[in-house]
Scaffold this motif. Structure first.
Motif, PDB file in Angstrom:
ATOM      1  N   ILE A   1     -15.696   6.674  33.716  1.00  0.00           N
ATOM      2  CA  ILE A   1     -15.087   5.914  32.704  1.00  0.00           C
ATOM      3  C   ILE A   1     -15.784   4.528  32.665  1.00  0.00           C
ATOM      4  N   GLN A   2     -15.931   3.814  31.565  1.00  0.00           N
ATOM      5  CA  GLN A   2     -16.586   2.799  31.551  1.00  0.00           C
ATOM      6  C   GLN A   2     -15.711   1.477  30.989  1.00  0.00           C
ATOM      7  N   THR A   3     -16.097   0.279  31.367  1.00  0.00           N
ATOM      8  CA  THR A   3     -15.369  -0.776  30.905  1.00  0.00           C
ATOM      9  C   THR A   3     -16.235  -1.322  29.483  1.00  0.00           C
ATOM     10  N   ALA A   4     -15.477  -2.063  28.675  1.00  0.00           N
ATOM     11  CA  ALA A   4     -16.032  -2.443  27.569  1.00  0.00           C
ATOM     12  C   ALA A   4     -16.851  -3.481  27.674  1.00  0.00           C
ATOM     13  N   PRO A   5     -16.808  -4.465  28.549  1.00  0.00           N
ATOM     14  CA  PRO A   5     -17.901  -5.653  28.631  1.00  0.00           C
ATOM     15  C   PRO A   5     -19.183  -5.065  28.980  1.00  0.00           C
ATOM     16  N   ALA A   6     -20.365  -5.667  28.393  1.00  0.00           N
ATOM     17  CA  ALA A   6     -21.838  -5.152  28.762  1.00  0.00           C
ATOM     18  C   ALA A   6     -21.924  -5.777  30.134  1.00  0.00           C
ATOM     19  N   MET A   7     -22.565  -4.984  31.173  1.00  0.00           N
ATOM     20  CA  MET A   7     -22.994  -5.725  32.353  1.00  0.00           C
ATOM     21  C   MET A   7     -24.486  -5.088  32.581  1.00  0.00           C
TER      22      MET A   7
ATOM     23  N   ILE B   1      -4.800   8.256  28.573  1.00  0.00           N
ATOM     24  CA  ILE B   1      -6.227   8.339  28.125  1.00  0.00           C
ATOM     25  C   ILE B   1      -6.569   9.830  28.038  1.00  0.00           C
ATOM     26  N   ARG B   2      -5.889  10.924  28.575  1.00  0.00           N
ATOM     27  CA  ARG B   2      -6.024  12.388  28.645  1.00  0.00           C
ATOM     28  C   ARG B   2      -6.338  12.793  27.282  1.00  0.00           C
ATOM     29  N   SER B   3      -5.927  12.759  26.254  1.00  0.00           N
ATOM     30  CA  SER B   3      -6.383  13.391  25.121  1.00  0.00           C
ATOM     31  C   SER B   3      -7.617  12.801  24.385  1.00  0.00           C
ATOM     32  N   THR B   4      -7.881  11.480  24.553  1.00  0.00           N
ATOM     33  CA  THR B   4      -9.143  10.948  24.270  1.00  0.00           C
ATOM     34  C   THR B   4     -10.147  11.587  25.249  1.00  0.00           C
ATOM     35  N   VAL B   5      -9.944  11.462  26.332  1.00  0.00           N
ATOM     36  CA  VAL B   5     -11.036  12.297  27.244  1.00  0.00           C
ATOM     37  C   VAL B   5     -11.359  13.506  27.162  1.00  0.00           C
TER      38      VAL B   5
ATOM     39  N   ASP C   1      -8.288  21.904  30.693  1.00  0.00           N
ATOM     40  CA  ASP C   1      -7.286  21.234  29.604  1.00  0.00           C
ATOM     41  C   ASP C   1      -7.081  19.879  29.651  1.00  0.00           C
ATOM     42  N   GLY C   2      -7.623  19.234  30.708  1.00  0.00           N
ATOM     43  CA  GLY C   2      -7.625  17.829  30.894  1.00  0.00           C
ATOM     44  C   GLY C   2      -6.581  17.246  32.075  1.00  0.00           C
ATOM     45  N   GLY C   3      -6.159  18.411  32.753  1.00  0.00           N
ATOM     46  CA  GLY C   3      -5.275  18.012  33.925  1.00  0.00           C
ATOM     47  C   GLY C   3      -6.226  17.087  35.222  1.00  0.00           C
ATOM     48  N   LEU C   4      -5.671  16.138  35.556  1.00  0.00           N
ATOM     49  CA  LEU C   4      -6.677  15.428  36.473  1.00  0.00           C
ATOM     50  C   LEU C   4      -6.198  15.733  38.088  1.00  0.00           C
ATOM     51  N   ILE C   5      -7.467  16.423  38.606  1.00  0.00           N
ATOM     52  CA  ILE C   5      -7.648  16.850  39.851  1.00  0.00           C
ATOM     53  C   ILE C   5      -7.748  15.678  40.799  1.00  0.00           C
TER      54      ILE C   5
ATOM     55  N   SER D   1     -15.010  14.681  25.542  1.00  0.00           N
ATOM     56  CA  SER D   1     -15.948  15.511  26.393  1.00  0.00           C
ATOM     57  C   SER D   1     -15.981  16.985  25.946  1.00  0.00           C
ATOM     58  N   SER D   2     -15.575  17.297  24.819  1.00  0.00           N
ATOM     59  CA  SER D   2     -15.848  18.784  24.523  1.00  0.00           C
ATOM     60  C   SER D   2     -17.168  19.124  24.582  1.00  0.00           C
ATOM     61  N   GLY D   3     -17.482  20.117  25.009  1.00  0.00           N
ATOM     62  CA  GLY D   3     -18.858  20.662  25.225  1.00  0.00           C
ATOM     63  C   GLY D   3     -19.739  19.673  26.288  1.00  0.00           C
TER      64      GLY D   3
END
Length: 469
Positions: free
Chosen positions: A7-13, A50-54, A29-33, A58-60
Motif C-alpha cells: 500500500i502506498q502513501t500519496a506524497p511522492a518520495m 479499504i478492503r473493497s478498493t483493494v 475474497d479480500g479477507g486480511l490474513i 487487484s483483480s487479476g
C-alpha cells in the motif's frame, strides 16, 4: 492461494519502498490474513474501509504478487497438528539451523533476540503445514580479480556450498515432512556494472550454476529442487522492454565501462527507482559516523580498491585515481545493496532471510556459513596449511563489522592437498605464488558441472621443501 501487495502513501518520495505503508497477505475474497511493515497496524485498523478498493484494484493481480502456501489451500492449522507438536517441530528446526548454518559473531544477539524472531518465522510455515521458505541473496558471479578465482564459471566452491544447502533442506525434511526450500536470489546484475563484469558473463555464470544445481538435486533424489534460483528478471517478471516507454526511470551512472545487456540494465533502473534510498540519506549516515553504515562503507572501499588494482579497465590509472574510483563505486554499491535488501523485504515478507554477510543475528537477517569449518579451512598463504591446523568456529568468530562478507566460492578457489584430509579455500593468486617458489606442484582438475562436479586445484608438496622432523 492468497495474494500480496503493498500500500502506498500519496506524497511522492524517492522510492516505492519508502512510500510503502505495509505489505499485506489476503484471501482471494479480500479477507486480511496478516500485514507487515512500518505502518502495518494502521493497515489492520483501516482494512474494513479499504478492503473493497483493494479487492477491486487487484483483480487479476494487477498490482500484487501471488503467495502460495504449498501445504494447504486454507489458512487454518491443519487437523491433527497439535500445539505441542508444532512447538517441538519449530524447536527442532531452529536448533538445526543454529547448529548447521548459523554464523556467530562477537556481541551475537541470537539468544537474546534472534532466536525468538527466527522461531516466529518458522512457526508461521509449520502452522500452515507448508514448505519452509528461506531466501539467500548470493551467487552473483565470479570476481573479476583473477588473483582470487580460477575463471568465470562455477567450480568446486559453488558445488560444496550448494551441496551444503541441499543437505540442510534434507535434514529439515527428516524433521518436518513438508520440508524447506532455499531460494537463491542471484544478485549478479545488481552489482555487475559496479565491479567491472559484463552482463553476459553474469548470465553465463548463472546458467552453469543451474546446471550444477540440477545435477546435485538429481543425485540426491529430489522430486522438486530444494534449492532454486531467481534473478532480477524473474522478480520483475519482465517479458519485454516496454516499461521504459511508460515509466520514468533514472539513468544510471557507470564508472567502469562494461558490456551492458538491455534487460539487465532495465532491471537495475527499476530496482533503483523502486527501492533505493536517497544518496543524501546515505551520505548523512556516513558523515555522522553511523557505526554499521561506516563499517560497510569502509569494507566496500577496501574490497573494491583491492579488485580495481588488478582490473584491466583501471591499469592506465594512478593509484590515487583508483582509490577515488573505489570510493565512488563503494558508495554506489551500498546504495544498490540497500535497494536490493528493500526489494527482498517487499517481495518476501515471510521468508527467513539468510545472508553471506556477518550480522549480529538479532533479525531479520541471519549470517550463514557456506562451508563446513570442520572439513574446510580458510587460509591465506600456502605455508599456513598444516594437518593439525584448527579452523573452529571460536577461532573464526568476528564482529559484524570485520567482514564485508564471509568466505565465498565466488571470491576464492578450492584447494586439495595430497595426503591432507581437509580442503582449503583461498585466493588463486596464493596458489600461483606457492608454485612459483617451488614449494608445491599444482594441477587444475577439470570438473563436469553436468555431473555435479566442480573444478579445483590439486597441490602436492615437493619433497625438498618438507622440513625434516
Amino acid at each position: 492461494m492468497t495474494r500480496m501487495s503493498f500500500i502506498q502513501t500519496a506524497p511522492a518520495m524517492s522510492s516505492i519502498h519508502e512510500r510503502a505503508l505495509g505489505i499485506y497477505v489476503r484471501t482471494p475474497d479480500g479477507g486480511l490474513i496478516r500485514c507487515v511493515g512500518p505502518h502495518s497496524q494502521w493497515a489492520q485498523r483501516t482494512w474494513s474501509e479499504i478492503r473493497s478498493t483493494v479487492t477491486a484494484a487487484s483483480s487479476g493481480l494487477a498490482h500484487g504478487s501471488k503467495v502460495c502456501l504449498t501445504g494447504s489451500d486454507t489458512d487454518s492449522t491443519p487437523q491433527g497438528l497439535t500445539e505441542p507438536v508444532v512447538d517441538l517441530t519449530v524447536e527442532q528446526i531452529v536448533n538445526l539451523f543454529d547448529k548447521e548454518l548459523r554464523y556467530s559473531v562477537q556481541n551475537d544477539q541470537w539468544e537474546s533476540h534472534g532466536r525468538a524472531y527466527f522461531e516466529a518465522k518458522v512457526r508461521f510455515f509449520v502452522c500452515q503445514n507448508s514448505t519452509l521458505q528461506l531466501c539467500l541473496p548470493a551467487f552473483p558471479c565470479k570476481s573479476s580479480n583473477l588473483e582470487k578465482v580460477m575463471g568465470v564459471l562455477p567450480d568446486r566452491g559453488e558445488e560444496i556450498a550448494l551441496r551444503r544447502l541441499h543437505t540442510f533442506t534434507h535434514k529439515i525434511e527428516q524433521i518436518y515432512p513438508p520440508g524447506a526450500r532455499v531460494l537463491i536470489i542471484s544478485d549478479g546484475h545488481v552489482f555487475s556494472d559496479c565491479i567491472g563484469v559484463d552482463d553476459k558473463t553474469v548470465d553465463q555464470y548463472g546458467e552453469h550454476l543451474k546446471v550444477l544445481n540440477s545435477a546435485i538435486s538429481l543425485a540426491m533424489g529430489e522430486k522438486v529442487e530444494r534449492v532454486q534460483f531467481q534473478s532480477l528478471v524473474d522478480l520483475f517478471n519482465l517479458t519485454s522492454l516496454s516499461p521504459t516507454s511508460v515509466l520514468s526511470l533514472p539513468e544510471l551512472q557507470h564508472d567502469l565501462t562494461t558490456s551492458l545487456d538491455d534487460t539487465a540494465e532495465l532491471c537495475r533502473r527499476i530496482l533503483v527507482a523502486g527501492c533505493q534510498p536517497s544518496k543524501e540519506s546515505l551520505r548523512t549516515q556516513i558523515e555522522s559516523g553511523d557505526e554499521s553504515t561506516l563499517a560497510l562503507y569502509r569494507g566496500f572501499s577496501r574490497f573494491m580498491l583491492q579488485d580495481l588494482d588488478q582490473h584491466p579497465l583501471t591499469q592506465s590509472q594512478s593509484r590515487s585515481q583508483r582509490k577515488k574510483l573505489a570510493t565512488r563505486v563503494s558508495f554506489e554499491m551500498i546504495l544498490r545493496n540497500q535497494a536490493y535488501s528493500n526489494l527482498v523485504e517487499l517481495m518476501f515478507p515471510d521468508c527467513l532471510r539468510l545472508s553471506i554477510h556477518a550480522h549480529n543475528n538479532s533479525g531479520p537477517k541471519f549470517g550463514i556459513k557456506l562451508f563446513d569449518t570442520a572439513t574446510i579451512s580458510v587460509i591465506h598463504p600456502l605455508d599456513s596449511m598444516s594437518s593439525d591446523a584448527s579452523n573452529s568456529d571460536e577461532e573464526c568468530i568476528a564482529t559484524a563489522s570485520h567482514f564485508l562478507h564471509l568466505p565465498t566460492p565466488w571470491h576464492n578457489c578450492i584447494v586439495e592437498v595430497a595426503g591432507d584430509p581437509k580442503l582449503y579455500i583461498m585466493k588463486y593468486g596464493a596458489v600461483k605464488e606457492g608454485s612459483l617458489v617451488h614449494k608445491y606442484s599444482s594441477d587444475l582438475i577439470e570438473g563436469n558441472l553436468a555431473n555435479g562436479e566442480g573444478a579445483f586445484v590439486s597441490l602436492k608438496r615437493l619433497v625438498d621443501s618438507i622440513k625434516a622432523i
